[in-house]
Design an enzyme around this catalytic site. Structure first.
Site, PDB file in Angstrom:
ATOM      1  N   LYS A  35      27.176  -7.728  17.281  1.00 26.37           N
ATOM      2  CA  LYS A  35      27.907  -6.888  16.322  1.00 26.37           C
ATOM      3  C   LYS A  35      27.605  -7.350  14.892  1.00 26.37           C
ATOM      4  O   LYS A  35      27.069  -8.460  14.696  1.00 26.37           O
ATOM      5  CB  LYS A  35      29.410  -6.989  16.599  1.00 26.37           C
ATOM      6  CG  LYS A  35      29.990  -8.395  16.462  1.00 26.37           C
ATOM      7  CD  LYS A  35      31.399  -8.478  17.016  1.00 26.37           C
ATOM      8  CE  LYS A  35      31.955  -9.885  16.910  1.00 26.37           C
ATOM      9  NZ  LYS A  35      33.233 -10.032  17.641  1.00 26.37           N
ATOM     10  N   ARG A 131      45.694  -8.724  19.280  1.00 29.60           N
ATOM     11  CA  ARG A 131      44.782  -8.079  18.343  1.00 29.60           C
ATOM     12  C   ARG A 131      44.297  -6.773  18.964  1.00 29.60           C
ATOM     13  O   ARG A 131      44.645  -5.704  18.522  1.00 29.60           O
ATOM     14  CB  ARG A 131      43.620  -9.035  18.047  1.00 29.60           C
ATOM     15  CG  ARG A 131      42.620  -8.515  17.057  1.00 29.60           C
ATOM     16  CD  ARG A 131      41.477  -9.499  16.834  1.00 29.60           C
ATOM     17  NE  ARG A 131      40.602  -9.629  17.988  1.00 29.60           N
ATOM     18  CZ  ARG A 131      39.405 -10.197  17.947  1.00 29.60           C
ATOM     19  NH1 ARG A 131      38.941 -10.725  16.821  1.00 29.60           N
ATOM     20  NH2 ARG A 131      38.657 -10.279  19.029  1.00 29.60           N
ATOM     21  N   TYR A 251      30.256 -18.886 -16.384  1.00 30.92           N
ATOM     22  CA  TYR A 251      31.453 -18.183 -16.872  1.00 30.92           C
ATOM     23  C   TYR A 251      32.653 -19.115 -16.863  1.00 30.92           C
ATOM     24  O   TYR A 251      32.887 -19.826 -15.886  1.00 30.92           O
ATOM     25  CB  TYR A 251      31.769 -16.986 -15.972  1.00 30.92           C
ATOM     26  CG  TYR A 251      30.859 -15.807 -16.169  1.00 30.92           C
ATOM     27  CD1 TYR A 251      30.823 -15.124 -17.388  1.00 30.92           C
ATOM     28  CD2 TYR A 251      30.056 -15.362 -15.126  1.00 30.92           C
ATOM     29  CE1 TYR A 251      29.988 -14.023 -17.553  1.00 30.92           C
ATOM     30  CE2 TYR A 251      29.232 -14.269 -15.283  1.00 30.92           C
ATOM     31  CZ  TYR A 251      29.199 -13.602 -16.500  1.00 30.92           C
ATOM     32  OH  TYR A 251      28.383 -12.518 -16.654  1.00 30.92           O
ATOM     33  N   MET A 299      27.162 -13.176 -10.336  1.00 34.26           N
ATOM     34  CA  MET A 299      26.738 -12.120  -9.415  1.00 34.26           C
ATOM     35  C   MET A 299      25.307 -12.327  -8.926  1.00 34.26           C
ATOM     36  O   MET A 299      24.996 -12.149  -7.750  1.00 34.26           O
ATOM     37  CB  MET A 299      26.856 -10.757 -10.096  1.00 34.26           C
ATOM     38  CG  MET A 299      26.609  -9.601  -9.146  1.00 34.26           C
ATOM     39  SD  MET A 299      26.562  -8.006  -9.962  1.00 34.26           S
ATOM     40  CE  MET A 299      28.241  -7.831 -10.496  1.00 34.26           C
TER      41      MET A 299
HETATM   42  C1  LIG Z   1      33.193 -11.234  18.396  1.00 37.51           C
HETATM   43  C2  LIG Z   1      33.604 -11.313  19.805  1.00 37.51           C
HETATM   44  C3  LIG Z   1      32.950 -12.198  20.680  1.00 37.51           C
HETATM   45  C4  LIG Z   1      31.969 -13.252  20.204  1.00 37.51           C
HETATM   46  O1  LIG Z   1      32.710 -14.253  19.559  1.00 37.51           O
HETATM   47  P1  LIG Z   1      32.005 -15.599  18.992  1.00 37.51           P
HETATM   48  O2  LIG Z   1      33.147 -16.442  18.584  1.00 37.51           O
HETATM   49  O3  LIG Z   1      31.176 -15.172  17.852  1.00 37.51           O
HETATM   50  O4  LIG Z   1      31.213 -16.149  20.103  1.00 37.51           O
HETATM   51  C5  LIG Z   1      33.258 -12.130  22.020  1.00 37.51           C
HETATM   52  N1  LIG Z   1      34.183 -11.254  22.478  1.00 37.51           N
HETATM   53  C6  LIG Z   1      34.865 -10.415  21.667  1.00 37.51           C
HETATM   54  C7  LIG Z   1      35.878  -9.502  22.233  1.00 37.51           C
HETATM   55  C8  LIG Z   1      34.606 -10.441  20.290  1.00 37.51           C
HETATM   56  O5  LIG Z   1      35.294  -9.632  19.476  1.00 37.51           O
END
Ligand SMILES: *Cc1c(COP(=O)(O)O)cnc(C)c1O
Length: 362
Positions: A35, A131, A251, A299
């Protein structure tokens, strides 16, 4: 060297990390979470490399992230899941793309049962992170949908505290997951993220889901896992300046020199993913020197104190390593008070990405 900030990604190192994780979780299957553009390192090349390495299950967060690589993964016999569920996407978009949602709510399960015509999906159970995922009170309703058009092939949950192996919550979540997952019959199960891969065999089930560790960042607090570093984020030294005691930098003039010396102005800033909270706290690696960042990150530039280098003026137009094998993203994250996840996924904007095959980026 590149005139722009440049991120070199070593696919061999990512493949080596995948092998280490696969070995750790065996006999479970090791998947890859790619992702957020594989945590900023490039989901296309990384997904293809891991496919070649034998990885067959891939996770994205959004459907839109998955559509480019989805067909190649499917053609190779692999499976693509979207963690954020169907969300606001119509079920038809998933069906058309051949990508499977991880259902997070009763409503999503109902929608999929009604519209997916038997196409498989995964189900996420919330076991304490609060979550994403189904609360226990909806287990039975979803279980009944399995007799009514819902084709679940996988059930998962996610640990909240796996990076701290001694936390009791890990066991509590494991017990809850084991109990609840059994309600959905004989389908494959997964629980572990990167840190979870190191909690022990009972946490691995049929599949593990590492992301971060594939990219070489340390997942477990207080433990060093021999991961290869696949990233080298660099930017050119634009200018070397001789400074005097009392000169201040950047800055707001937040750093004032106590003595004379040399500074390097480096051509990357917060627009490229060098966070402002590295101001006066982070470092860069310049040809053997770990040079402190002085003044605020701007920046497009920031300044490092290179007085300790034997020949500071020779550093003009050379490359400064911001995160890489000599100065890990974990080290910088600790200085910045951020996580390695945030630093990796921030690299962006004008940064050129180059994928190479060359174990050890030195
Ligand atoms: C992002 C995620 C992972 C991977 O997590 P890492 O800590 O990066 O290994 C696995 N399962 C779910 C549901 C996630 O959201």
């Amino acid at each position: 060297m590149s005139a722009r900030p440049c991120l070199t990604i070593d696919l061999d190192a990512i493949a080596a990390n995948f092998r280490l994780l696969q070995k750790t979780v065996t006999p479970a299957e090791c998947s890859a979470v790619i992702k957020a553009d594989a945590y900023g390192l490039g989901a296309g090349p990384i997904g293809r490399r891991l496919l070649a390495q034998g990885c067959r299950t891939f996770f994205f967060a959004h459907l839109a992230e998955a559509v480019d690589l989805g067909p190649e993964i499917r053609q190779a016999g692999g499976t693509v899941f979207v963690l954020n569920g169907t969300g606001l996407y119509p079920a038809a978009d998933f069906l058309q793309a051949g990508i499977l949602p991880v259902l997070n709510t009763l409503e999503e399960a109902r929608l999929w049962a009604r519209e997916a015509k038997g196409t498989p999906a995964a189900l996420h159970l919330d076991t304490g992170m609060n979550r994403l995922g189904l609360p226990a009170r909806d287990d039975e309703t979803v279980r009944n949908l399995m007799g009514d058009g819902l084709n679940l092939i996988h059930v998962m949950s996610h640990p909240a505290c796996a990076d701290e192996p001694d936390r009791l919550e890990n066991r509590t979540q494991l017990t809850r997951f084991t109990e609840r997952a059994a309600r959905f019959g004989d389908i494959t199960k997964s629980f572990a993220n990167s840190a979870g891969c190191f909690l022990g065999p009972e946490f691995q089930f049929d599949l593990s889901r590492p992301g971060l560790a594939l990219y070489g960042a340390q997942p477990v607090t207080g433990r060093h896992i021999p991961l290869s570093i696949p990233y080298r984020f660099e930017a050119p030294v634009l200018q070397v300046r001789r400074f005097s005691a009392g000169d201040s930098f950047g800055y707001g003039g937040t750093h004032t020199a106590k003595a004379g010396g040399f500074s390097a102005t480096i051509g990357a800033g917060y627009a490229d993913g060098v966070p402002r909270c590295l101001s006066n706290r982070g470092h860069v690696w310049l040809h053997g020197l770990k040079a402190p960042i002085i003044g605020r990150v701007s920046m497009d530039t920031f300044v490092a104190d290179i007085s300790a280098h034997p020949d500071p003026e020779s550093l003009v137009h050379t490359c400064a390593q911001i995160y890489g094998p000599d100065l890990t993203v974990d080290d910088q994250a600790a200085s910045a008070g951020l996580s390695a996840y945030e630093l990796l996924t921030r690299i962006g904007g004008r940064t050129e990405r180059i994928h190479v095959n060359q174990l050890a980026l030195r």
